[in-house]
Motif scaffolding. Sequence first.
Motif, PDB file in Angstrom:
ATOM      1  N   ALA A  81     -43.856  54.381 -22.860  1.00 12.71           N
ATOM      2  CA  ALA A  81     -43.008  53.798 -23.890  1.00 12.71           C
ATOM      3  C   ALA A  81     -43.112  52.273 -23.902  1.00 12.71           C
ATOM      4  N   ILE A  82     -43.091  51.671 -22.724  1.00 17.29           N
ATOM      5  CA  ILE A  82     -43.184  50.206 -22.649  1.00 17.29           C
ATOM      6  C   ILE A  82     -44.533  49.727 -23.174  1.00 17.29           C
ATOM      7  N   ALA A  83     -45.606  50.395 -22.777  1.00 17.97           N
ATOM      8  CA  ALA A  83     -46.940  49.997 -23.239  1.00 17.97           C
ATOM      9  C   ALA A  83     -47.061  50.132 -24.747  1.00 17.97           C
ATOM     10  N   SER A  84     -46.553  51.226 -25.293  1.00 26.23           N
ATOM     11  CA  SER A  84     -46.607  51.424 -26.746  1.00 26.23           C
ATOM     12  C   SER A  84     -45.843  50.337 -27.478  1.00 26.23           C
ATOM     13  N   ALA A  85     -44.629  50.041 -27.028  1.00 26.91           N
ATOM     14  CA  ALA A  85     -43.814  49.020 -27.675  1.00 26.91           C
ATOM     15  C   ALA A  85     -44.482  47.657 -27.622  1.00 26.91           C
TER      16      ALA A  85
END
Length: 447
Positions: free
Chosen positions: A32-36
């Motif tokens: 999730a952090i990488a995508s954001a």
Amino acid sequence: MNYIEEPSRKTPVIAKTDVLVVGSGPSGLAAAIASAREGVDTMLVERYGCFGGNITQAMVESIGWYRHQDTIESDGIGLEFEKNALEFSGRRKEPQSVSQVLEADTFKCVADNMVQKEGIRIFLHCLGVEALVQGNTVIGVVTESKEGRAAILAQRVIDCTGDADIAFRAGAACTKAPKNELEGVSVSFGCSGVNRDRFLAYVKKNPGNLGQWATETSGKEEDLFSPYLSEPFAKARDNGEIPEGVLTGGYWSSLTDTGEATYLNMVYMLGLDPTDLSDLTQAEIEGRRQAIMAINALRKYTPGFENARLRTFGSSLGTRESRKIIGMHRMTGDEVKNQARFEDSIGIFPEFLDAYGVVVIPTTGRYFQVPYGILVPKTMDNLLVAGRCVCGDKISHAALRQMMCCTVTGQGAGTAAAVSVKDGVSTHKVDIAHVQNALIRQGVRIK
């Protein structure tokens, strides 16, 4: 089996997003952090009331216990977990490595801060129960919560459930070993009232080593310290206080200055399937029963534990293995052990294996590359899988299941999903060079 007919109904769509991550353990947080960070709208849903998965639910605080002076790692979001925990005063020295432990309850706040900082849309207490599929393409997930049944539509879905739940329900091909061959499950617990100095003096006189229970090592593990205790349980067994085959040994992790042993991993139960409802129920109850036996043995036979008492149980069973997807590439033990290199690398991981009696600790700088293909289900598009259920054989699983490796596959999946959205191509057709460039910008070592 009997069945009932359910009436058809309309399911409300409660959200639409570019990338939906289901499950928030180490892989899900990293995804999730990488995508954001790639600038796409990202949503993270979690069935429990906090993020962190095994770190917070099963209290597995030693995410980097393999790390030694010459260990080479991928960097990336996994190391940020440790750095951010320091800012919350939520980490302590790990006893057998140059890493730090992550205090389970404090890490709940660390994870909250990390997802909110990135602007990720979040739902806690939200269980993904079905995949929404058109043809061979996943378009979202059906959830259940206190509000009832609902749907979240997404251009890309990342399954970080640990058990490949979404992939399996989407119809993606999966494998699962017979339950008598699966790794064991654990109920973790903590104790208070430990005399820290007295216990550490006992450990110094009776040190464990990493090779003492292994059937296969690289040789060097025989000389490496391990916080493994077996003597108290052997004495209890000899005196008829513990049944044969139960509580053969286990690990302590860190001790606070006030006498708290915050993570005791001493209950290991075999022959249970983490996707079977009856087995899960049995394991939780039997695990707590065995934990009390372990505490009684520690109190009676371990200096420093004489006045110890139960402090806490893990909120959920600690599981190590269940379903795995059949992916575009199947990682093998030979690839892990021989520093495999891949054109579609999304990160690296040290030569670290810990399962099935195989223990190899990365003290020599050896590492393997992690290929994108193990995240990609062969039969389903716009769905990626990260964490312990990626595609691999038995021995490669001994490396891929490790929590820090799960952050590598999670960050790779989140980045690939976001890049595919921005490039307007499916996850099967995403340009791996674009993904790799994005990962490098995020600080990941891929070669």
